[in-house]
Design a protein around this motif. Structure first.
Motif, short mmCIF file in Angstrom:
data_model
loop_
_atom_site.label_atom_id
_atom_site.label_comp_id
_atom_site.label_asym_id
_atom_site.label_seq_id
_atom_site.Cartn_x
_atom_site.Cartn_y
_atom_site.Cartn_z
N MET A 68 -7.85 12.32 15.43
CA MET A 68 -8.91 12.02 14.45
C MET A 68 -8.54 12.58 13.08
O MET A 68 -8.69 11.91 12.06
N GLN A 69 -8.04 13.83 13.07
CA GLN A 69 -7.68 14.45 11.79
C GLN A 69 -6.58 13.68 11.07
O GLN A 69 -6.60 13.53 9.86
N ASP A 70 -5.60 13.19 11.84
CA ASP A 70 -4.50 12.49 11.18
C ASP A 70 -4.92 11.12 10.67
O ASP A 70 -4.49 10.68 9.61
N SER A 71 -5.80 10.44 11.42
CA SER A 71 -6.34 9.17 10.94
C SER A 71 -7.12 9.43 9.66
O SER A 71 -6.96 8.73 8.65
N ASN A 72 -7.95 10.47 9.67
CA ASN A 72 -8.75 10.79 8.48
C ASN A 72 -7.86 11.10 7.28
O ASN A 72 -8.13 10.67 6.16
N ALA B 17 -8.97 0.88 0.35
CA ALA B 17 -9.99 1.13 1.38
C ALA B 17 -9.75 0.18 2.55
O ALA B 17 -9.92 -1.03 2.41
N TYR B 18 -9.26 0.72 3.66
CA TYR B 18 -9.04 -0.12 4.84
C TYR B 18 -10.24 -0.10 5.79
O TYR B 18 -10.51 -1.07 6.46
N GLY C 101 0.82 -1.21 0.00
CA GLY C 101 0.00 0.00 0.00
C GLY C 101 0.86 1.26 0.00
O GLY C 101 0.65 2.18 -0.79
N MET C 102 1.86 1.29 0.88
CA MET C 102 2.74 2.47 0.98
C MET C 102 3.44 2.75 -0.34
O MET C 102 3.55 3.90 -0.77
N VAL D 158 -5.48 9.73 2.08
CA VAL D 158 -4.32 9.46 1.23
C VAL D 158 -4.45 8.06 0.59
O VAL D 158 -4.11 7.87 -0.58
N CYS D 159 -4.99 7.12 1.34
CA CYS D 159 -5.23 5.77 0.78
C CYS D 159 -6.26 5.85 -0.34
O CYS D 159 -6.12 5.18 -1.37
#
Ligand code: PMV
Length: 351
Positions: free
Chosen positions: A257-261, A275-276, A214-215, A266-267
């Motif tokens: 939350m913002q960084d997870s979002n 889509a994880y 993925g990366m 980015v994914c």
């Protein structure tokens, strides 16, 4: 002393990133494109316990994962970790001629997770951290935890953060040899005992796109990723450190939350998209926002790694209410053990 086998057993917990690592600038040495910051969970719920044994008569290296033997030579990363630790041991032996020549002996490694390996939880982080810590003990390595984190990094990037407890930053570093790409403790766990994490097991299926694959695709295709690395993460690292230092939950939670979002955005921006998170993950996200709106403050945060499982952060007093709410909205299926439940200071909750 020289003929007896030498043995060491060490446990290491998983960690949950609140500023996410995603992207490598060097795939071989596992050097990241950006710094990251995580919370190491307690050893009570999600940890790996690893025993390493060295003996002169062992023909070669062997590894058992949860009781099943795996082929050591099949994993380049595992071989890298073991040979790096052996090199450090050889230096110890060179400095002390009386030290047994463990660096030349075969190794038997026995590693067990105290949680289902297939549960989609960060088992490689605790796994490589436990292995490196056990080798450090067995080989009596003089290296500090931060120095050992460099060895764990070669096994799995996020593993370098599990070498240390509490709040941990992994500095991306700038050197080509990875010498400055290591983990350091930002604050001890005791600095903020009211902060709790709740793990919500949404699915126990293996992820469809590995983080490595993925990366690689993200780095090659996502324009949003380039913006994140250049302009977003450096600022967020500083804000997150300040939020932890001040025990400012609202700031910590909002940024988490913002960084997870952004990581999941980015994914989505990766081509083809990854889509994880699934529908249950999104329902949990909505519930957390509804809860925060209802109580009129930021009382809870969610974060998701490369899978649909959620980690919820809240302060102790709010966590009780949240667990009641989540249990009502996402009842535990009969297949999940009732023992997997809320407990201080960190919890595993199955849904
Ligand atoms: O160390 P890896 O290859 O398992 O990558 C982990 C990446 C994330 O879990 C998604 C984020 C992180 O910082 O842990």
């Amino acid at each position: 002393d020289k003929v007896l086998p030498h043995e060491a057993t060490v446990s290491a917990p998983v960690n949950i990133a609140v500023i996410k690592y995603w992207g490598k600038r060097d795939a071989g040495l596992i050097l990241p494109t950006n710094s990251s910051l995580s919370v190491t969970l307690s050893q009570d719920h999600l940890c790996t316990r690893t025993t390493v044994c060295a003996a002169a008569e062992f023909g070669g290296d062997r590894l058992w994962l949860n009781g099943v033997e795996e082929d050591v030579t099949a994993s380049a990363r595992l071989c890298n970790v073991i040979s790096t630790a052996r090199k450090l041991r050889a230096a110890v032996e060179q400095a002390d001629s009386a030290a047994p020549r463990l660096s030349t002996w075969g190794l038997h490694v026995c590693s067990e997770n105290n949680f289902p390996t297939a549960a989609g939880l960060a088992s490689s982080a605790s796994g490589y951290a436990a292995l490196v810590s056990a080798l450090g003990t067995l080989f009596k390595l003089p290296q500090s935890a931060a120095e050992l984190s460099r060895v764990a990094r070669v096994g799995s990037g996020s593993a370098c953060r599990s070498i240390l407890g509490g709040f941990v930053a992994w500095q991306a570093g700038v050197e080509g040899d990875g010498s400055d790409s290591l983990a350091e403790q930002v604050a001890a766990r005791a600095h903020w005992p009211q902060l709790q994490a709740l793990v919500l097991v949404v699915s126990d299926r293996k992820k469809t796109v590995s983080s490595t694959a993925g990366m690689q695709t993200t780095v090659a295709t996502s324009p949003l990723f380039a913006e994140r690395v250049r302009n977003v993460v450096p600022r967020r690292m500083a804000v997150m450190r300040a939020a932890i230092a001040a025990r400012d939950f609202a700031a910590f939670a909002t940024l988490t939350m913002q960084d997870s979002n952004q990581f999941h955005a980015v994914c989505q921006d990766t081509f083809p998209p990854i889509a994880y998170m699934n529908d249950t993950s999104h329902a949990i996200t909505n519930l957390v926002h509804a809860f925060n709106t209802a109580v009129g403050r930021v009382a809870a945060a969610y974060t998701y790694d490369a899978g649909p499982n959620a980690v919820i952060f809240a302060l102790h007093d709010d966590m009780r209410t949240l667990v009641q709410l989540l249990t009502r909205c996402f009842p535990r299926p009969d297949s999940m053990p009732a023992a997997a439940f809320y407990e201080d200071p960190f919890a595993v909750f199955a849904s």
